[in-house]
Design a protein around this motif. Sequence first.
Motif, mmCIF file in Angstrom:
data_model
loop_
_atom_site.group_PDB
_atom_site.id
_atom_site.type_symbol
_atom_site.label_atom_id
_atom_site.label_comp_id
_atom_site.label_asym_id
_atom_site.label_seq_id
_atom_site.Cartn_x
_atom_site.Cartn_y
_atom_site.Cartn_z
ATOM 1 N N SER A 1 -16.365 56.424 -60.358
ATOM 2 C CA SER A 1 -16.382 57.368 -61.477
ATOM 3 C C SER A 1 -16.565 58.804 -60.989
ATOM 4 O O SER A 1 -15.927 59.722 -61.515
ATOM 5 C CB SER A 1 -17.508 56.987 -62.441
ATOM 6 N N GLN B 1 -10.501 55.868 -61.127
ATOM 7 C CA GLN B 1 -10.322 54.679 -61.952
ATOM 8 C C GLN B 1 -8.863 54.262 -62.025
ATOM 9 O O GLN B 1 -8.532 53.070 -61.892
ATOM 10 C CB GLN B 1 -10.861 54.924 -63.368
ATOM 11 N N GLN C 1 -13.354 59.986 -59.666
ATOM 12 C CA GLN C 1 -12.267 59.912 -60.645
ATOM 13 C C GLN C 1 -11.081 59.117 -60.094
ATOM 14 O O GLN C 1 -9.934 59.538 -60.139
ATOM 15 C CB GLN C 1 -11.822 61.314 -61.056
#
Length: 406
Positions: free
Chosen positions: A293, A298, A296
Amino acid sequence: MTSLWHRRRQPDDVPTPVAVAVSDFCRRAKAAATPTEVREALALLADEDDFRVRSLTDTEPERSPLGPFAVVDILRGTAPELASQRQGCGYYEVVRELARVREEKAPPAPAPTGLTFAAPPAAPSPSSETPPEGSTARAGKSARQAAETLQSRIAPRRREPLAETEPYEAEESVSFKRALPKPRGRFTQVAAPKASYQTLLHVEGKGILESALAQNEHRFALLKSLSEQYNGAKGELGLPDLEGALQRHELMDRLTSRERQGLLAAYTEQRGAAGRVAWSLGLSPSELQRLVSMLQLQAEVEGVRERFQREALGTRHLTQRLDLLGRDKYLADLGIKKRFTEMLRKEMEDLARGELPDAVDLPGLCLAIARKHGAPQELVLRALERLGLSEGLRKQLLAHSNHSSP
């Protein structure tokens, strides 16, 4: 066969770490064994073969089931596939009984032939020229007892075999070492005092952070390393403190770039399995999700996982699909376990239905499927049992044989 399976040492002489390693290997190979059976098997090997045993048990089993006697057989040059077949048909039960019978029929060790040392006769007391008869008898009896005691002390002792106990996993470690008091005074061991967090913010802190960055892959490992030497702004060194120091010295972008590359490479190497990625990076599952997370990633991570999901579901060769069936944790990690199992069950039902008229029993049916599709018979049989199809196929084969018989 009889010339190979004979003991080269006593089971009690097998080192306990080697026996524990073999017991754990057999458990992972789906053939758990008792400590007595493990030691009886390892007694067939010499002491100099223990390092070869550890080299084999440190790896994952190639086939299953594999018991302790199968491990010995593999170390003697037998292929793991053949050893697994021998384990399944009861070959090693005969080997174990043969080794025990040969040990019982072995001639006993020759008794020690040594001189018996007798105590010298006691010198007569100068005060009494003629000792009484009772004192003479007592002196002779004492001399005989001393001789027997000395003879029993120098004679070799034979250890009795240990009784069968529970498996090694259930054993509790017992320490007979006396509890010593903790060191005090000048011998007291005190942890070195931690430096202030401000040290990392000064000019010399950049060199410290650069050196630590070269030794750690991600920020959680970096935080664990530096928290042993430095305090944070409010007690223990925290992740915000570390990130603030990295940004102050313009090192955050370098760390972020390396974390992104390492994380995506780990997901690719572990074929999308998040659990194995966390293990390889030394992270907990929650720390891995938090790192993804923060970076970034994902979308990129899900893209890698979807690629391996499609690869697992679209595998064409039957052997690869049957092998994936045994990797429950991997399929569950990818989130396709139920879908993959249903697809393979339907496929195995169709394959079995096509070979059912010409088969006599379940092993023959598995052999026909294996030959037609180039897969091992053992994998086919294991897949039918794991998918819950074996019992129904046995009933169909029995009904077919009764109907076709005159």
